[in-house]
Design an enzyme around this catalytic site. Structure first.
Site, short mmCIF file in Angstrom:
data_model
loop_
_atom_site.label_atom_id
_atom_site.label_comp_id
_atom_site.label_asym_id
_atom_site.label_seq_id
_atom_site.Cartn_x
_atom_site.Cartn_y
_atom_site.Cartn_z
N ASP A 45 -4.74 59.74 64.35
CA ASP A 45 -3.66 59.60 65.33
C ASP A 45 -3.27 60.98 65.88
O ASP A 45 -2.45 61.10 66.79
CB ASP A 45 -2.46 58.82 64.79
CG ASP A 45 -1.81 59.45 63.58
OD1 ASP A 45 -2.34 60.46 63.07
OD2 ASP A 45 -0.76 58.94 63.14
N SER A 46 -3.93 62.04 65.34
CA SER A 46 -3.83 63.37 65.97
C SER A 46 -4.37 63.33 67.39
O SER A 46 -4.19 64.29 68.15
CB SER A 46 -4.59 64.41 65.14
OG SER A 46 -5.89 63.95 64.86
N ASP A 84 -7.16 55.71 61.94
CA ASP A 84 -5.77 55.87 61.50
C ASP A 84 -4.90 54.70 61.95
O ASP A 84 -5.00 54.27 63.11
CB ASP A 84 -5.18 57.14 62.14
CG ASP A 84 -4.92 58.22 61.11
OD1 ASP A 84 -4.88 57.92 59.91
OD2 ASP A 84 -4.77 59.38 61.54
N LYS A 114 -6.95 54.37 57.59
CA LYS A 114 -6.15 55.32 56.81
C LYS A 114 -4.69 55.10 57.15
O LYS A 114 -4.36 54.85 58.33
CB LYS A 114 -6.56 56.77 57.14
CG LYS A 114 -5.66 57.81 56.46
CD LYS A 114 -6.22 59.22 56.56
CE LYS A 114 -5.93 59.92 57.86
NZ LYS A 114 -4.50 60.08 58.17
N GLU A 116 -0.46 56.48 56.02
CA GLU A 116 0.31 57.54 55.38
C GLU A 116 1.34 56.97 54.40
O GLU A 116 2.00 55.98 54.71
CB GLU A 116 1.04 58.37 56.46
CG GLU A 116 0.07 59.05 57.42
CD GLU A 116 0.78 59.90 58.48
OE1 GLU A 116 2.01 60.05 58.44
OE2 GLU A 116 0.06 60.41 59.37
N GLU A 183 -2.63 66.52 52.41
CA GLU A 183 -2.39 67.45 53.52
C GLU A 183 -1.27 68.42 53.18
O GLU A 183 -0.16 68.01 52.79
CB GLU A 183 -2.04 66.66 54.79
CG GLU A 183 -1.76 67.57 55.98
CD GLU A 183 -1.80 66.87 57.33
OE1 GLU A 183 -2.14 65.67 57.39
OE2 GLU A 183 -1.49 67.54 58.34
O1 KIV Z 1 -4.66 62.30 62.39
C1 KIV Z 1 -5.33 63.14 61.78
O2 KIV Z 1 -6.11 63.89 62.38
C2 KIV Z 1 -5.20 63.24 60.34
C3 KIV Z 1 -5.93 64.33 59.64
C4 KIV Z 1 -5.51 65.66 60.05
C5 KIV Z 1 -5.95 64.15 58.17
O3 KIV Z 1 -4.54 62.44 59.75
#
Ligand code: KIV
Length: 267
Positions: A45-46, A84, A114, A116, A183
């Protein structure tokens, strides 16, 4: 024919080979990543930061994440694709979590998701795993909690916070995650957690003892000069490479030397 890397391949790397993970959000970059020795592609989600220019990841939605996941999986990469789960796609309820995780596999084509957090989302993790959707955990500096943390700060500092991180990591393992991102936590804490778990840890700003490492691809390629956290190593300087190529193009267009004879169609 290339064999795709599976969730069990990644789980089996524990204590053997280190895991190499990077983010990707589009087809062109995925083709380059998949020609390399990278094992796992994270559709992070980055994307909110690096693709959409947002200040944080909170603006990412399920529809955006499905779109970016499709852009990556259309390439049919050999690497394992993990997508994510964005803000509010799983925190709200267990049924929301299962349905949205399912969308990332069914519509996006990812092989795993993934999310959080640890104990506070443990019922969601268990339910997603029960639906046969592999889950990667994420603890430490979880960017969706930026406002609760009061900024992007190193987490698990001090004995009490480190103990809490360990409890959350063990709970995620019991809930069935196949790996865990750590992280921005002290390297010694990441080493302890890595030693205590049977599933691999993947670090970002968590030192060298993790079972693998992940970086945002734009960061490791040196594409953004304005963002350089301590844990990022730039393995290339693509900002200048791309800028120089654009200036060469601009100069040839202005001088009239591009397009040349060889770029023209004949009648
Ligand atoms: O969204 C992302 O890029 C991440 C990583 C930096 C672990 O969660």
């Amino acid at each position: 024919m290339k064999r795709t890397i599976s969730v069990s391949d990644i789980r089996d790397r524990k204590g053997k080979d280190r895991i190499v993970m990077v983010t990707a959000y589009d087809a062109t970059m995925t083709r380059i990543v998949d020609a390399s020795d990278v094992d796992v592609i994270l559709v992070g989600d980055s994307a909110g930061n690096v693709m959409a220019g947002m200040d944080n990841t909170l603006g990412m939605t399920m529809d955006y994440m499905v779109y970016h996941t499709q852009c990556v999986t259309r390439v049919k990469p050999r690497a394992l694709v993990v997508a994510d789960m964005p803000f509010l796609s799983y925190q709200t309820s267990v049924p929301d979590a299962v349905r949205n995780a399912g969308r990332l596999l069914q519509e996006g084509g990812a092989a795993a998701v993934k999310l959080e957090g640890g104990l506070r989302v443990i019922e969601q993790v268990k339910a997603i795993v029960r639906a046969d959707i592999p889950v990667m955990g994420h603890l430490g500096l979880t960017p969706q909690s930026v406002h609760a943390f009061g900024g992007f700060k190193v987490q698990a500092k001090g004995a009490e916070a480190a103990k809490l991180l360990m409890e959350n990591a063990l709970a995620l393992q019991d809930a069935g995650v196949f790996s865990l991102v750590l992280e921005c936590v002290p390297a010694a804490v990441a080493r302890e957690v890595t030693g205590a778990l049977d599933v691999p840890t993947i670090g970002i700003g968590a030192g060298p003892s993790c079972d693998g490492q992940v970086l945002v691809i734009q960061d490791l390629l040196g594409m953004d000069k304005s963002f350089r956290p301590k844990f990022v190593k730039q393995f290339a300087g693509l900002f200048d490479v791309i800028k120089d190529a654009l200036n060469a193009y601009a100069s040839e267009v202005k001088q009239g030397t591009y397009p040349g004879e060889e770029h023209c169609f004949k009648d």
